[in-house]
Write a protein that holds these residues in place. Structure first.
Motif, mmCIF file in Angstrom:
data_model
loop_
_atom_site.group_PDB
_atom_site.id
_atom_site.type_symbol
_atom_site.label_atom_id
_atom_site.label_comp_id
_atom_site.label_asym_id
_atom_site.label_seq_id
_atom_site.Cartn_x
_atom_site.Cartn_y
_atom_site.Cartn_z
ATOM 1 N N TYR A 141 0.834 -1.206 0.000
ATOM 2 C CA TYR A 141 0.000 0.000 0.000
ATOM 3 C C TYR A 141 0.868 1.256 0.000
ATOM 4 N N GLY A 142 1.956 1.221 0.791
ATOM 5 C CA GLY A 142 2.828 2.384 0.854
ATOM 6 C C GLY A 142 3.506 2.678 -0.468
ATOM 7 N N ILE A 143 4.037 1.647 -1.120
ATOM 8 C CA ILE A 143 4.693 1.845 -2.414
ATOM 9 C C ILE A 143 3.698 2.338 -3.458
ATOM 10 N N TRP A 144 2.528 1.711 -3.494
ATOM 11 C CA TRP A 144 1.501 2.152 -4.442
ATOM 12 C C TRP A 144 1.071 3.587 -4.155
ATOM 13 N N GLY A 145 0.930 3.916 -2.868
ATOM 14 C CA GLY A 145 0.537 5.275 -2.520
ATOM 15 C C GLY A 145 1.567 6.304 -2.909
ATOM 16 N N LEU A 146 2.856 5.960 -2.768
ATOM 17 C CA LEU A 146 3.920 6.917 -3.067
ATOM 18 C C LEU A 146 4.100 7.134 -4.559
ATOM 19 N N PHE A 147 4.061 6.056 -5.338
ATOM 20 C CA PHE A 147 4.396 6.164 -6.757
ATOM 21 C C PHE A 147 3.185 6.297 -7.677
ATOM 22 N N VAL A 148 2.002 5.974 -7.202
ATOM 23 C CA VAL A 148 0.812 6.040 -8.055
ATOM 24 C C VAL A 148 -0.233 6.994 -7.483
ATOM 25 N N PHE A 149 -0.621 6.768 -6.226
ATOM 26 C CA PHE A 149 -1.734 7.519 -5.653
ATOM 27 C C PHE A 149 -1.349 8.968 -5.359
ATOM 28 N N ALA A 150 -0.172 9.189 -4.758
ATOM 29 C CA ALA A 150 0.248 10.549 -4.434
ATOM 30 C C ALA A 150 0.402 11.424 -5.683
ATOM 31 N N PRO A 151 1.056 10.968 -6.771
ATOM 32 C CA PRO A 151 1.087 11.800 -7.986
ATOM 33 C C PRO A 151 -0.298 12.105 -8.548
ATOM 34 N N PHE A 152 -1.206 11.133 -8.459
ATOM 35 C CA PHE A 152 -2.568 11.382 -8.935
ATOM 36 C C PHE A 152 -3.235 12.479 -8.117
ATOM 37 N N LEU A 153 -3.088 12.423 -6.792
ATOM 38 C CA LEU A 153 -3.667 13.461 -5.943
ATOM 39 C C LEU A 153 -3.011 14.817 -6.212
ATOM 40 N N GLN A 154 -1.713 14.815 -6.433
ATOM 41 C CA GLN A 154 -0.995 16.068 -6.661
ATOM 42 C C GLN A 154 -1.442 16.752 -7.951
ATOM 43 N N GLN A 155 -1.746 15.982 -8.959
ATOM 44 C CA GLN A 155 -2.070 16.552 -10.260
ATOM 45 C C GLN A 155 -3.553 16.862 -10.430
ATOM 46 N N THR A 156 -4.422 16.161 -9.723
ATOM 47 C CA THR A 156 -5.858 16.314 -9.971
ATOM 48 C C THR A 156 -6.646 16.717 -8.729
ATOM 49 N N VAL A 157 -6.630 15.893 -7.695
ATOM 50 C CA VAL A 157 -7.543 16.075 -6.562
ATOM 51 C C VAL A 157 -7.157 17.279 -5.712
ATOM 52 N N GLN A 158 -5.899 17.372 -5.299
ATOM 53 C CA GLN A 158 -5.508 18.457 -4.403
ATOM 54 C C GLN A 158 -5.651 19.837 -5.046
ATOM 55 N N PRO A 159 -5.241 20.052 -6.312
ATOM 56 C CA PRO A 159 -5.513 21.374 -6.914
ATOM 57 C C PRO A 159 -6.997 21.702 -6.971
ATOM 58 N N ALA A 160 -7.842 20.699 -7.237
ATOM 59 C CA ALA A 160 -9.278 20.941 -7.279
ATOM 60 C C ALA A 160 -9.813 21.323 -5.901
ATOM 61 N N LEU A 161 -9.317 20.657 -4.846
ATOM 62 C CA LEU A 161 -9.749 20.998 -3.493
ATOM 63 C C LEU A 161 -9.308 22.408 -3.112
ATOM 64 N N ILE A 162 -8.082 22.760 -3.466
ATOM 65 C CA ILE A 162 -7.583 24.105 -3.146
ATOM 66 C C ILE A 162 -8.416 25.166 -3.862
ATOM 67 N N ALA A 163 -8.735 24.931 -5.124
ATOM 68 C CA ALA A 163 -9.530 25.902 -5.880
ATOM 69 C C ALA A 163 -10.979 25.950 -5.392
ATOM 70 N N MET A 164 -11.522 24.811 -4.992
ATOM 71 C CA MET A 164 -12.917 24.754 -4.572
ATOM 72 C C MET A 164 -13.140 25.449 -3.236
ATOM 73 N N PHE A 165 -12.266 25.187 -2.274
ATOM 74 C CA PHE A 165 -12.470 25.719 -0.926
ATOM 75 C C PHE A 165 -11.687 27.000 -0.667
ATOM 76 N N GLY A 166 -10.976 27.509 -1.666
ATOM 77 C CA GLY A 166 -10.212 28.736 -1.479
ATOM 78 C C GLY A 166 -11.046 29.921 -1.041
ATOM 79 N N PRO A 167 -12.229 30.170 -1.625
ATOM 80 C CA PRO A 167 -13.018 31.342 -1.211
ATOM 81 C C PRO A 167 -13.728 31.173 0.128
ATOM 82 N N ILE A 168 -13.808 29.977 0.658
ATOM 83 C CA ILE A 168 -14.546 29.733 1.903
ATOM 84 C C ILE A 168 -13.617 30.001 3.087
#
Length: 331
Positions: A141-168
């Motif tokens: 799980y750790g290896i998959w999270g570091l090399f697959v899941f974390a890059p996915f979150l960095q490129q898609t999910v986290q920027p969307a969360l920052i943009a969505m909740f930025g004005p709140i």
């Protein structure tokens, strides 16, 4: 006639002797079984007491050096030998909380689908897939999270969360900062995936113990599937469901390798769950082999003692809740 009577008496005496031997053998086996089981039970208590004693004895130098300040400071500097446990405690609680917020509704929902709604042809494959998740080693799980899941979150999910909740106003601090990919949120999501099979499997097993006559009666008076689940299935199995949730929480609190890979291992507290952090188990795993000096080693052992206390408190609260539920069901 006398010979026949004599032979009958001899046979009777031999049968009585055999019965006496059998009773003695059974008595010996019962005594041996009682001794072995009691020894095993006492051994558990002895081992637990030994673990507690070792943790307390090893953490005494740190508590003597820092006192209560060890619990509410976040400084962690091996060079100056100033240590505080607040950051690992905060990271442990936050990652476990994120994991349970995600895993509990998803796990119970999967269990309800498998027991109430799933077509028979899909029930077995989905059940096996859920159970296979529990058998994957945490380092995978750790290896998959570091090399697959974390890059996915960095490129898609986290920027969307920052943009969505930025004005709140409040949420913008919770989802603030650059998208690193790794961090407390990533660790919480990985933990949610890891504890999901435990919650799902236990919930599914206890849901299947509901007597069919209760559900059939509810359907017979016109209840929908949601009403049957809400008013029949969940109340009947709430003790088992809570037990499964607490089992998953215990796994989340003590997880080490998977969290170590993706949390960032930063000894600081940030309001943002996107930022890197650390947990108690991750700190011990990262630094114990490099600990030099009595205070450094004792501080890591003290972290282990704090994790033990947190886990014990969580299990005690769980047992109290289950006892309350059982008493209410008895009334």
């Amino acid at each position: 006639m006398a010979d026949v009577a004599l032979q009958s008496g001899v046979v009777a005496s031999e049968e009585a002797a055999d019965r006496i031997k059998a009773l003695r053998r059974f008595r010996f086996n019962d005594a041996l079984f009682h001794f072995l089981t009691r020894t095993a039970a006492i051994a558990v208590l002895v081992i637990l007491a030994g673990v507690i004693f070792a943790l307390i004895h090893g953490s005494l130098p740190a508590f003597q050096a820092f006192g209560l300040e060890f619990f509410y400071t976040q400084s962690w500097n091996p060079v100056t030998e100033r240590f505080g446990a607040l950051a690992p405690i905060y990271g442990t609680i936050m990652t476990s909380l994120i994991a349970m917020i995600i895993a509990v509704p998803v796990g119970i929902g999967i269990a309800i689908f498998l027991t109430e709604l799933c077509p028979p042809i899909l029930k077995r494959p989905i059940g096996i897939a859920v159970e296979l998740l529990a058998g994957i080693p945490s380092i995978i799980y750790g290896i998959w999270g570091l090399f697959v899941f974390a890059p996915f979150l960095q490129q898609t999910v986290q920027p969307a969360l920052i943009a969505m909740f930025g004005p709140i106003p409040v949420l913008n601090s919770i989802f603030a900062g650059p998208p690193y990919g790794i961090g407390v949120l990533t660790a919480g999501l990985i933990l949610a995936i890891m504890v999901l099979p435990f919650i799902t499997s236990i919930s599914r097993d206890v849901f299947e113990t509901v007597p069919p006559v209760l559900k059939e009666a509810a359907y017979g008076v016109g209840c929908t599937t949601w009403e049957v689940v809400r008013h029949v299935v969940l109340p009947f199995t709430r003790v088992g469901v809570i037990g499964g949730i607490m089992l998953g929480l215990g796994r989340a609190l003590g997880e080490t390798m998977a969290v170590t890979f993706v949390i960032g291992n930063a000894h600081k507290i940030s309001a943002s769950i996107i930022a890197p952090g650390t947990t108690i188990s991750a700190s011990i795993a990262n630094e114990f082999t490099e600990a030099v000096g009595d205070i450094y080693t004792s501080s890591l052992i003290a972290l282990g003692l704090i994790l033990f206390i947190i886990t014990f408190f969580v299990l005690a609260v769980a047992r109290y809740m289950l006892l309350r539920l059982e008493n209410q069901a008895g009334r």
